[in-house]
Design an enzyme around this catalytic site. Sequence first.
Site, PDB file in Angstrom:
ATOM      1  N   CYS A   1       0.771  -1.308   0.033  1.00  0.00           N
ATOM      2  CA  CYS A   1      -0.061   0.202  -0.005  1.00  0.00           C
ATOM      3  C   CYS A   1       0.702   1.213   0.195  1.00  0.00           C
ATOM      4  CB  CYS A   1      -0.907   0.153   1.213  1.00  0.00           C
ATOM      5  SG  CYS A   1      -0.131   0.053   3.019  1.00  0.00           S
TER       6      CYS A   1
ATOM      7  N   ASP B   1       9.648  23.428 -34.782  1.00  0.00           N
ATOM      8  CA  ASP B   1      10.608  23.686 -35.746  1.00  0.00           C
ATOM      9  C   ASP B   1      10.075  23.204 -37.103  1.00  0.00           C
ATOM     10  OD1 ASP B   1      13.586  24.209 -36.873  1.00  0.00           O
ATOM     11  OD2 ASP B   1      13.460  22.148 -36.881  1.00  0.00           O
TER      12      ASP B   1
END
Length: 834
Positions: free
Chosen positions: A102, A524
């Site tokens: 847990c 680009d």
Amino acid sequence: MDTLPKTPAHTAHGHDGPDATAGPEVELNVTGMSCASCVGRVEKALKALPGISDPRVNLATGRATMRLDDPAALADVTATLGKLGYPAAPRESRLDVTGMTCASCVGRVEKALRAVPGVTEAVVNLATGVATVNHDPSVLPQHLADIVTAKGYASTLRREDPTRIAAHSHNHDDDAQKIKRNFLIALILTLPVFVTEMGGHLLPAFHHWLHVTFGTQNIWLMQFVLTLAVLVWPGRVFFKLGIPALLRGAPEMNSLVALGSGAAMLYSTIATFLPALLPEQSRYVYFEAAAVIVTLILLGRWLEARAKGQASDAIRKLVELAPDTASVERDGQVVTMPVADLKPGDIVRLAPGERVAVDGIVTEGRGLIDESMLTGEPVPVEKAAGARVTGGTVNGTSALSFRVTATGGDTALARIIRMVEDAQAAKLPVQAMVDKITAIFVPVVIGLALLTFALWMVFAPAPALAPALVAAISVLIIACPCAMGLAVPVSIMVGTGRGAELGVLFRRGDALQRLSDARIVGFDKTGTLTQGRPALVGIEISAQSSVPRAEALRLAASAESRSEHPLAAAIVRAAKEEGITLPEPSGVQTSTGRGLSAKVDGHEILIGNPAALEQAGIAPDPALLAKAQDFATKAATPTHLVVDGAHVAVMALADPVRPEAVATIAALHELGVETAMISGDTQATAEAVGRQLGIDRVMGGVLPEGKLKAIRDFGTGTVFVGDGINDAPALAAAETGIAIGTGTDVAIESAEVVLVGGDPMGVVRALRLSRSVMSNIRQNLFWAFGYNVALIPVAMGVLVPFGGPQLSPMLAAGAMALSSVFVVANALRLKRAG
């Protein structure tokens, strides 16, 4: 594929080597060495240190390897390297941790690691069971593993080469089988307890027959024996882990189960053997609750382990891509040997249909190789001598030979696996809130259980002991930090694995969260939206010329064949693709910024711009000048051809737009994202490409530092996509940088996300996937927290005063198990995302 980022090797091997009594072998990355003299100084200094033996320094890899006869000597090694001016680089170690169930377990392991002097960061992932620790090189990784083991969570060092990691490291099947076996044993033992107790409540006649035939005391004795067997056999794991954690003052999920089932068992045992200790009205047994709690939680963990196995499929499939053996040329013969024994420079024979063992360069043969498992692109790639091949890809129908260039953790496949593991191990910003809550969750639940017991004893009508115990046990069992702990990491695990299948590699897991908030994507141009290589896209012949198109192309390509200019190469390539034979030019002369002149087959050739024509005194053809202007408006560079003083043609040269670019921009607009293009080309050329693609903002003539400013000016939610060295600053400055995988190493290292292939549509896949992952995480967190907020009060009995039911511990156990299974199953839906 060879441009994927390299990962440093940080290892601390066990007692391997010829002398099993020697200390562990340690590798350090040494910085600052530039020549053989540096190596000599480092080796000399290390040999003089007590406590180490056999120091070896490699300039090419920048690594120092030695054996530690005294573990404490490692601190002297790092101190000595620092004084010499060659400091050891910080290290990253990975530990496989078992026993965590847990979020509380995760918090304790992280706290223990961060408390170690020299550790700068420790991140533990519940879904993968891996702890990633950044630490000073003086800290032995084995020491870190020992620290975690001492906390009750068995820990071992992870091997350097992820392609050689044993299958179980990425496979939860073994865990699932073990838990399944325990569940089935618990089920068989629990069924008689459940039937004899609950069957009597459901069917009064059956209850009467049982107790008349066997006697109440005998039935309780049978239930005691079977329930005790459940708790000490398949259920012992909860007590083995939970009780020590409770005694250390660090309770976790196993502690809750141990307390709940143990309390039910203890109370029932007293009622069976020492009934005088209890009020007569409270002499009940809850053996079925203790047994069913353990059985249902084991069922939940089995289903959870199976689901985790599916969640780690992507990594396991990548690991399985690496073959175990290869055919290698040795002393004139071909021998089969383990891939782990291959070395750079070895020649490997690759049979048709065989999987490539490691990275290399083809030395002999020609054929197609299927790279789809790494790039996601289905079309096989042709390979010939000099071409690179990547480990894990599949050869076609031709026999090939290749020279090994990278092995082990340095291969592209290993780096991809490492990147996926890095992303899976990361903690998103949203995890910080979860960690704060789960750190105090289990102690709060225990406090609520005690409060519940006290309230029932005070306010419930007599006899209150039994219902008070039932309510307290239900609170302990219904609370589920398991679901909370899994809500985020399991979604990251499945999401990043799915990304790897789609050719989208998240180098850092937190990019998943930032990318989902993308507002504008900047690209680009060259090599990203375009193919990055000029091509001849058109030839216009003068109406007054008698030179046909093919002849014009032949003459131009012959003249340009001596030039190294990219535009010249495009003309030559176009001629060769049309099968044109090129004669040898003579008298080649270039004029920088204007063009080139040469003699071909007795013809005087001039190629260049209008300035070159003007300088040579050539009268330009007005129609060709007009066509040149038309070419320029379409993002093509016009180049004029003059043959024997006559202006005969204009050629259009352009960097073609990638076929997928238009669809990419359209898909981003559908997702509600603005698009931009930032290019070093002229504004006119950039705008022409922008019009073709439908881009919202176009910025041309931008230098690298200008790209950086543009990205910053875009504000929050900015993504930048690039592939070149000049894109690195912008990739680093953007909230999320996405590098085209066919680009440069510098660009890739600056980005958070890497597209393995060159397809810009990967940007869309990455964005969709990140949004799906974050949506999935929100669903999981809502379920995990909402579940506890809603059901813990019900378990406390808040509905009872209003005539509602009291929650049974058995139903609480079933609901708790279901919550974890739901979270993992919900995350598995991401396997279809993108």
